[in-house]
Design an enzyme around this catalytic site. Sequence first.
Site, mmCIF file in Angstrom:
data_model
loop_
_atom_site.group_PDB
_atom_site.id
_atom_site.type_symbol
_atom_site.label_atom_id
_atom_site.label_comp_id
_atom_site.label_asym_id
_atom_site.label_seq_id
_atom_site.Cartn_x
_atom_site.Cartn_y
_atom_site.Cartn_z
ATOM 1 N N ARG A 184 0.813 -1.214 0.000
ATOM 2 C CA ARG A 184 0.000 0.000 0.000
ATOM 3 C C ARG A 184 0.850 1.269 0.000
ATOM 4 N NH1 ARG A 184 -3.077 2.060 -2.618
ATOM 5 N NH2 ARG A 184 -4.053 -0.002 -2.630
ATOM 6 N N LYS A 205 -0.043 24.778 -4.223
ATOM 7 C CA LYS A 205 -1.226 24.070 -3.721
ATOM 8 C C LYS A 205 -0.981 22.566 -3.786
ATOM 9 C CE LYS A 205 -4.269 27.844 -5.087
ATOM 10 N NZ LYS A 205 -5.386 28.285 -5.948
ATOM 11 N N LYS A 252 1.233 39.893 -3.594
ATOM 12 C CA LYS A 252 -0.191 39.739 -3.874
ATOM 13 C C LYS A 252 -0.964 40.887 -3.233
ATOM 14 C CE LYS A 252 -1.452 35.435 -4.483
ATOM 15 N NZ LYS A 252 -1.830 34.009 -4.250
ATOM 16 N N GLU A 283 1.262 40.165 -8.566
ATOM 17 C CA GLU A 283 -0.062 39.766 -9.028
ATOM 18 C C GLU A 283 -0.867 41.005 -9.410
ATOM 19 O OE1 GLU A 283 -2.801 36.562 -7.088
ATOM 20 O OE2 GLU A 283 -3.372 38.515 -6.247
ATOM 21 N N ASP A 327 -4.252 37.664 -12.839
ATOM 22 C CA ASP A 327 -5.123 36.798 -12.054
ATOM 23 C C ASP A 327 -6.590 36.937 -12.434
ATOM 24 O OD1 ASP A 327 -5.777 34.971 -10.001
ATOM 25 O OD2 ASP A 327 -6.234 36.627 -8.641
#
Length: 315
Positions: free
Chosen positions: A130, A165, A197, A226, A247
Amino acid sequence: MFSAGSEPAGSEPAGLDPAGSHPAGLDPAWIRDAVARALDEDLGAAPGRDVTTQATISPDAAGVAHLVARSGGVVAGLPIVAEVLAQVAERLGRPDVVVRLLVADGASVAAGAVLGALSGPVQVVLVAERTLLNFVGRASGVATHTRRWADALAGSGAMVLDTRKTTPGLRALEKYAVRCGGGTNKRMGLFDVAMVKDNHVVAAGSVAAAVEAVRARFPDVLVQVEADRLDQALEAVAAGARFLLLDNMSTPLLAEVVAAVRAGEPATGRVELEATGNLTLDRAREVAATGVDYLSVGALTHSSPTLDIALDLLA
C-alpha cells in the site's frame, strides 16, 4: 488485495533494472525520509508490524509480483518503489526484494501495462504494497493530469506551471511528477521567489512600496507581482517587476494587458506574463493565444485523481 497474474510463478519480464537509482531532481534524502514517515503511519513506530501479513505468510516464502497499471496514463514515482521495499526488508529483518522496472518515469502507458517486477520475500512485498502504491499512484496521477495540459498547449509557445497548492509533505514528489508530465515548476516555496499579492500591497501601501521592500530585504530573489487589472499590471512594471501574475482575467482583458505590457518592453525589457485563476483545459489554447508565457494551474496538484495502479502476486 493481490489478484492472480497470468504468468507462471517465478517468471519475470525482461527490462530495465534501475532499482538503485533515484529520479533526477528528487533528493534521495527526501525519498528516504518520506518513505520512513509513510511506513510509520502504516506499521506504527519502527520497526512496526503488519499483523495480518506476519500472521498468515511464512517469513521464508518467496515469490514474484507485478506492478500493473489498471488505467492508462503517465507514470511517475517508480524509483521510490525500491526504497519502500528496502526499508520494509530492513524493518522485518528479511532479504531485499529485487526490483526490475520495465518503464521509466514520464512514459505513457496503457491500461494493463506491467510497470515492474518484484521478486523476493512475499512478506516484504505485501507489507510494502500500500505504501509504494500510494506514492506511485499519487505521482502518476499528477503526471497524467499535467500531460493533458502540456498536450493542450503544445506549439502555442506557452507552458503550464504548477503552484504551491500541494499535499503537505509531498511537494517535492508532486512537483517532480509535474515535470514528468511535461509541466514546469514555479517556485518551490516562500523562500525562493517573492510573490507580491493584494494583501502585501495593502500592508505595504502600494505595489511600488511592496516591490522596493522586497528588493531591499532580499535583493537576490526574483520579484513577481499579481495583478487583476490593466492599471495594476502597468504599475507593477513601472515599479520594476519583470514577472506578472495576471489573475482571474477574461480572455479579452488578458489580451489587452499582454499587448500593453509588450508595447512597453523596448523601454522596460522583457516581462514574463503568467495567466492564473479560472483556467480550464477548454480555455487553454485561447488563453495561450493572448501571448502569455505561462498558465499556472493549481489543479495539477490539488485536484489530480490518483492513477489506478495495482500489485499482482503471481500464482
